[in-house]
Design a protein around this motif. Structure first.
Motif, short mmCIF file in Angstrom:
data_model
loop_
_atom_site.label_atom_id
_atom_site.label_comp_id
_atom_site.label_asym_id
_atom_site.label_seq_id
_atom_site.Cartn_x
_atom_site.Cartn_y
_atom_site.Cartn_z
N MET A 235 0.83 -1.20 0.00
CA MET A 235 0.00 0.00 0.00
C MET A 235 0.87 1.25 0.00
SD MET A 235 -2.59 -0.96 3.14
CE MET A 235 -3.36 -2.57 3.33
N HIS A 236 0.27 2.35 -0.38
CA HIS A 236 0.87 3.67 -0.27
C HIS A 236 1.02 4.02 1.23
CE1 HIS A 236 1.17 8.07 -0.54
NE2 HIS A 236 1.44 7.92 -1.84
N PRO A 237 2.06 4.75 1.63
CA PRO A 237 2.21 5.10 3.05
C PRO A 237 0.99 5.80 3.65
CG PRO A 237 4.25 5.55 1.88
CD PRO A 237 3.25 5.13 0.84
N VAL A 238 0.30 6.63 2.88
CA VAL A 238 -0.91 7.28 3.40
C VAL A 238 -1.97 6.23 3.73
CG1 VAL A 238 -2.82 8.83 2.83
CG2 VAL A 238 -0.47 9.46 2.22
N GLU A 239 -2.09 5.23 2.88
CA GLU A 239 -3.04 4.17 3.18
C GLU A 239 -2.62 3.39 4.42
OE1 GLU A 239 -5.39 0.38 1.12
OE2 GLU A 239 -4.10 1.66 -0.10
N HIS A 240 -1.33 3.15 4.59
CA HIS A 240 -0.87 2.49 5.82
C HIS A 240 -1.23 3.30 7.06
CE1 HIS A 240 2.23 0.11 3.31
NE2 HIS A 240 1.31 -0.73 3.74
N LEU A 241 -1.08 4.61 6.98
CA LEU A 241 -1.43 5.46 8.13
C LEU A 241 -2.92 5.31 8.47
CD1 LEU A 241 0.56 8.71 7.27
CD2 LEU A 241 0.91 7.25 9.28
N LEU A 242 -3.76 5.25 7.46
CA LEU A 242 -5.20 5.09 7.69
C LEU A 242 -5.52 3.67 8.16
CD1 LEU A 242 -6.54 6.98 4.55
CD2 LEU A 242 -6.71 7.74 6.92
N TYR A 243 -4.92 2.70 7.52
CA TYR A 243 -5.20 1.30 7.83
C TYR A 243 -4.85 0.97 9.27
CZ TYR A 243 -4.87 -3.82 7.38
OH TYR A 243 -5.02 -5.17 7.55
N TYR A 244 -3.65 1.35 9.70
CA TYR A 244 -3.21 1.03 11.06
C TYR A 244 -3.81 1.95 12.12
CZ TYR A 244 0.16 -2.45 9.47
OH TYR A 244 0.74 -3.58 8.95
N SER A 245 -4.54 2.98 11.70
CA SER A 245 -5.17 3.87 12.68
C SER A 245 -6.26 3.16 13.47
CB SER A 245 -5.74 5.11 12.00
OG SER A 245 -6.86 4.78 11.18
N ALA A 246 -6.59 1.94 13.10
CA ALA A 246 -7.54 1.16 13.92
C ALA A 246 -7.05 1.02 15.35
CB ALA A 246 -7.76 -0.22 13.31
N VAL A 247 -5.73 1.07 15.55
CA VAL A 247 -5.17 0.92 16.90
C VAL A 247 -5.51 2.11 17.78
CG1 VAL A 247 -2.92 2.03 16.57
CG2 VAL A 247 -3.10 0.04 18.08
N LEU A 248 -5.95 3.22 17.21
CA LEU A 248 -6.31 4.39 18.02
C LEU A 248 -7.49 4.09 18.95
CD1 LEU A 248 -5.90 7.28 15.41
CD2 LEU A 248 -4.24 6.39 17.06
N LEU A 249 -8.21 3.02 18.68
CA LEU A 249 -9.23 2.57 19.63
C LEU A 249 -8.66 2.46 21.04
CD1 LEU A 249 -12.06 1.11 20.22
CD2 LEU A 249 -10.81 -1.01 19.80
N HIS A 250 -7.44 1.98 21.15
CA HIS A 250 -6.83 1.72 22.45
C HIS A 250 -6.28 2.99 23.10
CE1 HIS A 250 -7.28 -2.49 21.44
NE2 HIS A 250 -6.76 -2.19 20.26
N TRP A 251 -6.40 4.10 22.41
CA TRP A 251 -6.05 5.39 23.02
C TRP A 251 -7.21 5.95 23.83
CZ3 TRP A 251 -2.45 8.91 19.64
CH2 TRP A 251 -1.39 8.15 19.16
N VAL A 252 -8.41 5.40 23.60
CA VAL A 252 -9.60 5.89 24.32
C VAL A 252 -10.28 4.80 25.13
CG1 VAL A 252 -10.03 7.80 22.73
CG2 VAL A 252 -11.03 5.56 22.25
N VAL A 253 -10.11 3.54 24.74
CA VAL A 253 -10.72 2.41 25.45
C VAL A 253 -9.65 1.75 26.30
CG1 VAL A 253 -11.81 0.14 25.20
CG2 VAL A 253 -12.45 2.02 23.66
N PRO A 254 -9.88 1.58 27.60
CA PRO A 254 -8.86 0.93 28.44
C PRO A 254 -8.46 -0.43 27.88
CG PRO A 254 -10.58 1.89 29.82
CD PRO A 254 -11.06 2.01 28.39
#
Length: 340
Positions: A232-251
Motif C-alpha cells: 500500500m501507499h504510506p498514506v493508506e498504511h497510516l489510515l489502515y493502522y489507525s484502527a489501533v487508536l481505539l486503544h487510546w480511548v478504550v482501556p
C-alpha cells in the motif's frame, strides 16, 4: 466469519473454472448469521464457537501469536517509559521477522515451491514480471518493498507510541487481574472493530481523488498473492493502522494492542493468498478464507469490508457472493454512475 474447513477430494468436482480459466469456488459466500432478524441464537453461537467460526481457527491463532509476542518478545512497560533506540529497534525487528515468517510461509509453499500447482488458484497467471506498473518490473519485489519500507515502520511507530503512552499513564490501561471479563471480551471485540474500521477507511480511499493518489497502488495487484496484502501507499498504511487508536480511548492491555496490530498485519497475507484452498495432503484441504477480498480485487466496487460478523457490505449494498447474479446487480448499480 472464517469459512476454513477440511474436506475430501470428492467435493472438488463441485468447483469449476470460469471463462478465461479463473477459478470459482463451488459454494457462494454467505454473511454470518449474527445481526439478523428475527434473531437466530443457535446460528449465532455456531458462528462464534463452531469450527470453522469466528474464534477458530484464525482469530485464535492470531491471539496465540500475540500472547507469545507479549510474553517473549516485548520489553516490560517500565522499560518503555522512555523512548530508547534499543527497545524500539527490538520491536521493529520482531515485527519484520514475524511478518516475513508468516507471509513468507504462504508465498514459499504456493508461489516458490508451487506445491499444488494452480489447483484452487483464482487467477490463471503467476505474479507479474517485466511490467513497469510495479517497482523493479516485478510484482512480488514491489509488494515486498512496500511491505517492509512502509507497512512495518508505520505499524511499529503506532505500536511504540501506544506502549509509551500506556507506560507513562497517558493512555487508559486495563489490568487483567482487576477486570478479567472485560479483558477477554475486548479480545473478542477487536476483530469486529477491525471490520467496521476497515470498511469505512476502505470506502473513503475509493473516493476518486484519493484512489488515484493513494489506493491505486494496492489495486495494481489484480492477480493477488500473499505479499500483496500490505502493498500500500504510506498514506493508506497510516489510515489502515489507525484502527489501533481505539486503544487510546478504550482501556486496554498491551496484549490487546499487539493483537490488534498483528491482526492488521498478518491477516492480509491470508486474505490475499490467491488460492481458495491449500492442499495439505491428498484428499485434505484447508480454506484460506480469502475469496471475499479476491472478489473486491476482481470487481473493484464490491466487498469493501471483510467476511466477519459485522455485515458491512450487506448493510450498504456492496456485497458480492461470487454469483453471476451478484455481478449483474453490481453492474446495474455502478453503470448509471459511470455514464453520469
Amino acid at each position: 466469519m472464517s469459512d476454513t474447513d477440511l474436506e475430501g477430494a470428492s467435493s472438488r468436482a463441485a468447483r469449476k473454472r470460469e471463462r478465461r480459466d479463473h477459478w470459482r469456488p463451488g459454494t457462494l459466500l454467505r454473511q454470518a448469521e449474527v445481526l439478523v432478524w428475527p434473531p437466530r441464537p443457535r446460528a449465532a453461537l455456531k458462528v462464534f464457537f463452531g469450527f470453522p467460526g469466528y474464534i477458530l481457527p484464525w482469530n485464535l491463532l492470531y491471539l496465540l501469536i500475540a500472547a507469545f509476542t507479549w510474553f517473549c518478545l516485548t520489553p516490560n512497560l517500565a522499560t518503555m517509559r522512555h523512548l530508547q533506540l534499543s527497545w524500539m529497534a527490538l520491536i521493529l525487528a520482531r515485527n519484520a521477522g514475524l511478518l516475513f515468517l508468516i507471509a513468507g510461509s504462504w508465498h514459499l509453499r504456493l508461489y516458490i515451491q508451487k506445491a499444488q500447482g494452480q489447483e484452487f488458484k483464482y487467477h490463471p497467471r503467476w505474479p507479474a514480471k517485466g511490467t513497469n506498473i510495479f517497482l523493479f518490473n516485478n510484482q512480488v519485489l514491489d509488494n515486498i518493498f512496500w511491505t517492509f519500507i512502509s507497512a512495518v515502520p508505520i505499524w511499529t511507530a503506532y505500536e511504540i507510541i501506544t506502549f509509551w503512552g500506556e507506560a507513562n499513564g497517558w493512555l487508559p490501561y486495563l489490568s487483567w487481574q482487576r477486570h478479567p471479563v472485560w479483558f477477554v471480551l475486548l479480545f473478542l471485540a477487536i476483530p469486529m472493530w477491525r471490520d467496521v474500521h476497515f470498511y469505512v477507511t476502505h470506502r473513503m480511499i475509493h473516493w476518486p481523488p484519493l484512489y488515484r493518489a493513494v489506493h491505486s497502488l494496492h489495486h495494481n495487484n489484480v492477480n493477488i498473492g500473499p505479499w500483496s496484502g500490505l502493498a500500500m501507499h504510506p498514506v493508506e498504511h497510516l489510515l489502515y493502522y489507525s484502527a489501533v487508536l481505539l486503544h487510546w480511548v478504550v482501556p486496554s492491555h498491551p496484549m490487546h494492542v499487539i493483537f490488534e496490530l498483528q491482526h492488521l498485519s498478518f491477516a492480509p497475507a491470508q486474505g490475499h493468498v490467491g488460492f481458495e484452498r491449500v492442499v495439505l495432503r491428498d484428499g485434505v484441504t484447508v480454506k484460506t478464507d480469502d475469496y471475499y477480498h479476491y472478489l473486491h480485487h476482481k470487481y473493484f466496487e464490491v466487498n469493501y469490508g471483510s467476511a466477519g460478523v459485522i455485515p458491512t457490505d450487506l448493510l450498504f449494498g456492496t456485497f458480492h457472493d461470487g454469483s453471476d447474479e451478484a455481478t449483474e446487480r453490481m453492474n446495474r448499480r455502478i453503470l448509471p454512475n459511470m455514464k453520469s
